[in-house]
Scaffold this motif. Structure first.
Motif, short mmCIF file in Angstrom:
data_model
loop_
_atom_site.label_atom_id
_atom_site.label_comp_id
_atom_site.label_asym_id
_atom_site.label_seq_id
_atom_site.Cartn_x
_atom_site.Cartn_y
_atom_site.Cartn_z
N VAL A 234 0.86 -1.19 0.00
CA VAL A 234 0.00 0.00 0.00
C VAL A 234 0.89 1.23 0.00
CG1 VAL A 234 -1.82 1.28 1.18
CG2 VAL A 234 -1.80 -1.22 1.29
N PHE A 235 0.71 2.11 -0.98
CA PHE A 235 1.45 3.36 -1.09
C PHE A 235 0.77 4.41 -0.21
CE2 PHE A 235 2.34 7.23 -3.93
CZ PHE A 235 3.61 7.44 -3.40
N VAL A 236 1.55 5.08 0.63
CA VAL A 236 1.01 6.06 1.57
C VAL A 236 1.84 7.34 1.53
CG1 VAL A 236 0.11 4.26 3.09
CG2 VAL A 236 2.38 5.19 3.51
N PRO A 237 1.30 8.44 2.07
CA PRO A 237 2.03 9.71 1.99
C PRO A 237 3.31 9.76 2.80
CG PRO A 237 -0.33 10.08 2.36
CD PRO A 237 -0.08 8.63 2.55
N SER A 238 3.39 9.05 3.93
CA SER A 238 4.54 9.24 4.82
C SER A 238 4.91 7.96 5.53
CB SER A 238 4.23 10.32 5.87
OG SER A 238 3.29 9.82 6.80
N GLY A 239 6.14 7.93 6.06
CA GLY A 239 6.58 6.80 6.85
C GLY A 239 5.84 6.71 8.17
N THR A 240 5.48 7.84 8.75
CA THR A 240 4.70 7.82 9.99
C THR A 240 3.37 7.12 9.76
OG1 THR A 240 5.73 9.82 10.87
CG2 THR A 240 3.56 9.27 11.71
N GLN A 241 2.70 7.45 8.64
CA GLN A 241 1.43 6.79 8.36
C GLN A 241 1.62 5.31 8.04
OE1 GLN A 241 -1.79 7.20 4.92
NE2 GLN A 241 -2.02 8.84 6.41
N SER A 242 2.71 4.98 7.36
CA SER A 242 2.98 3.59 7.03
C SER A 242 3.16 2.76 8.29
CB SER A 242 4.22 3.51 6.14
OG SER A 242 4.46 2.18 5.74
N ASN A 243 3.97 3.24 9.24
CA ASN A 243 4.14 2.53 10.50
C ASN A 243 2.83 2.44 11.28
OD1 ASN A 243 6.89 1.84 10.38
ND2 ASN A 243 7.51 3.87 11.10
N LEU A 244 2.10 3.53 11.30
CA LEU A 244 0.82 3.54 12.02
C LEU A 244 -0.14 2.52 11.43
CD1 LEU A 244 -1.15 4.69 14.09
CD2 LEU A 244 -1.67 6.53 12.46
N LEU A 245 -0.25 2.49 10.11
CA LEU A 245 -1.13 1.52 9.47
C LEU A 245 -0.68 0.09 9.76
CD1 LEU A 245 -1.71 3.16 5.96
CD2 LEU A 245 -3.26 3.13 7.92
N GLY A 246 0.63 -0.12 9.77
CA GLY A 246 1.13 -1.45 10.11
C GLY A 246 0.71 -1.86 11.51
N MET A 247 0.88 -0.97 12.47
CA MET A 247 0.51 -1.30 13.85
C MET A 247 -0.99 -1.50 14.00
SD MET A 247 3.18 0.98 16.16
CE MET A 247 2.98 2.54 15.28
N ALA B 269 13.03 10.65 -3.41
CA ALA B 269 11.68 11.03 -3.86
C ALA B 269 11.14 12.12 -2.95
CB ALA B 269 10.77 9.81 -3.85
N PRO B 270 10.24 12.96 -3.45
CA PRO B 270 9.75 14.07 -2.63
C PRO B 270 8.73 13.65 -1.58
CG PRO B 270 8.71 14.14 -4.78
CD PRO B 270 9.74 13.06 -4.86
N VAL B 271 8.02 12.55 -1.80
CA VAL B 271 6.91 12.15 -0.94
C VAL B 271 6.78 10.63 -1.00
CG1 VAL B 271 4.40 12.25 -0.57
CG2 VAL B 271 5.60 14.28 -1.36
N GLY B 272 6.39 10.03 0.12
CA GLY B 272 5.86 8.68 0.03
C GLY B 272 6.62 7.57 0.72
N SER B 273 5.86 6.63 1.24
CA SER B 273 6.37 5.38 1.80
C SER B 273 5.46 4.26 1.32
CB SER B 273 6.38 5.42 3.33
OG SER B 273 7.41 6.27 3.82
N VAL B 274 5.92 3.03 1.49
CA VAL B 274 5.15 1.86 1.09
C VAL B 274 5.12 0.88 2.24
CG1 VAL B 274 4.92 -0.02 -0.58
CG2 VAL B 274 5.85 2.19 -1.31
#
Length: 349
Positions: A67-80, A215-220
């Motif tokens: 899942v492509f997301v805007p930020s690493g913070t959101q990526s970790n949060l979604l994982g948890m 890249a300017p934006v994004g985490s996976v």
């Protein structure tokens, strides 16, 4: 002072921004790829470049989906949140980003407890500490559900043996596993392992595209289909659903295809900077991957670097300096000269 201090103390144009590798800007070729991107509505699953980014990175890391997301913070949060329900617990290192730098989002938004453990010198967690942290079945305790590790940690590439030992300790007691791989590719570069080797022990992995990869934006976020389906729903709830996001995915694809191999340049420059600072004898120096930490001795004023157009984090007590793709040979030579001048000022005082 936070490591994320601003440029407010700069006295002129910035020649070398060493605060973080998040400050990198898209190169001309990356901007062209973004401008020419074929796009669609990603919330409908119709953006071809987002779909390509997710599928190609999942294939590279050996995971089912992404899942492509805007930020690493959101990526970790979604994982948890995909792993844990309310009243359940994440076990992680006390200096890891999910505990120290992500605003306790799992607790605030998900009702998830965060259990902090001491971090070893190599950036890993002791397997016995992980085992001791897992709660017994008791109505007085949260339910231990997830072990979240980090690689790299403060630039340190945690050895695979340490990672695997921690994961095995957690799994033996029923924990799922997540990796905050914000600098995942710096880790594999330093460890000399494959992408799949680092990702394999974990159920879910978060990879950032906007640090050393440029890249300017994004985490996976990557993992099994069922967890990624939950994460996608959570992404929508958090406002992270993006529409014609192929413009951003194009930058991520460009970075993955062209900027991974060059990370060795950042590591080599960090090593050279550390050696130069040690020779100047202006304070203790440590270095790992693309990061250098200098704790200035009394009489060394690193605030003076701003006059030379160099931005760094404020010493707390160490000053962190991060090498990245926007620090070219000319900028790097300027950094070395500026430190020579700072050291000379100390001698003249």
């Amino acid at each position: 002072m936070s490591q994320y201090s601003s440029l407010s103390n700069s006295l002129g144009p910035v020649v070398a921004d060493l605060r973080s590798d998040t400050v990198t800007k898209p190169c001309t070729a990356m901007r062209a790829a973004m401008a020419e991107a074929e796009v669609g509505d990603d919330v409908y699953g119709e953006d071809p470049l987002v779909n390509r980014l997710e599928s190609s990175l999942a294939e590279r890391l050996g995971k089912e989906a992404a899942v492509f997301v805007p930020s690493g913070t959101q990526s970790n949060l979604l994982g948890m949140l995909a792993h844990c329900g309310r009243g359940e617990e994440v076990i992680a290192g006390e200096s890891y980003h999910v505990i120290r730098y992500e605003a306790a989002g799992a607790s605030v938004l998900g009702g998830v407890a965060l259990q902090a453990l001491p971090v070893a010198q190599d950036g890993g967690l002791d397997p016995s500490a992980i085992a001791s942290a897992v709660k017994e079945e008791d109505i007085h305790h949260p339910i231990s559900r997830l072990l979240s590790l980090e690689n790299t940690n403060y630039g340190r590439a945690v050895p695979l043996a340490r990672i695997n030992a921690g994961v095995e300790a957690g799994r033996a007691l029923g924990l799922s596993t997540h990796l905050d791989g914000a600098r995942f590719f710096n880790a594999i570069t330093a460890l000399g392992c494959s992408e799949r080797e680092l990702a394999a022990p974990f159920d879910t992995v978060s990879v950032c595209l906007s640090k050393g990869l440029g890249a300017p934006v994004g985490s996976v976020l990557l993992g099994p289909v069922d967890l990624m389906t939950k994460a996608r729903r959570m992404r929508k709830m958090l406002g992270g659903g993006m529409r014609q996001a192929g413009i951003l995915a194009a930058a991520g694809l460009f970075a993955l295809e062209r900027n991974v191999a060059r990370l060795t340049e950042d590591h080599q420059r960090a090593d050279a900077l550390a050696a130069h600072l040690r020779a100047l004898d202006i304070g203790p120096v440590t270095q790992a991957t693309n990061m250098v930490f200098l704790t200035p001795v009394p009489g060394v004023d690193l605030g003076g670097l701003a006059a030379y157009g160099i931005a760094t984090s404020a010493p707390d007590p160490a000053c962190r300096m991060v090498l990245h793709r926007d620090i070219d040979e000319a900028a790097f030579a300027h950094v070395l000269s500026a430190f020579d001048a700072i050291a000379a000022q100390r001698g003249a005082a």
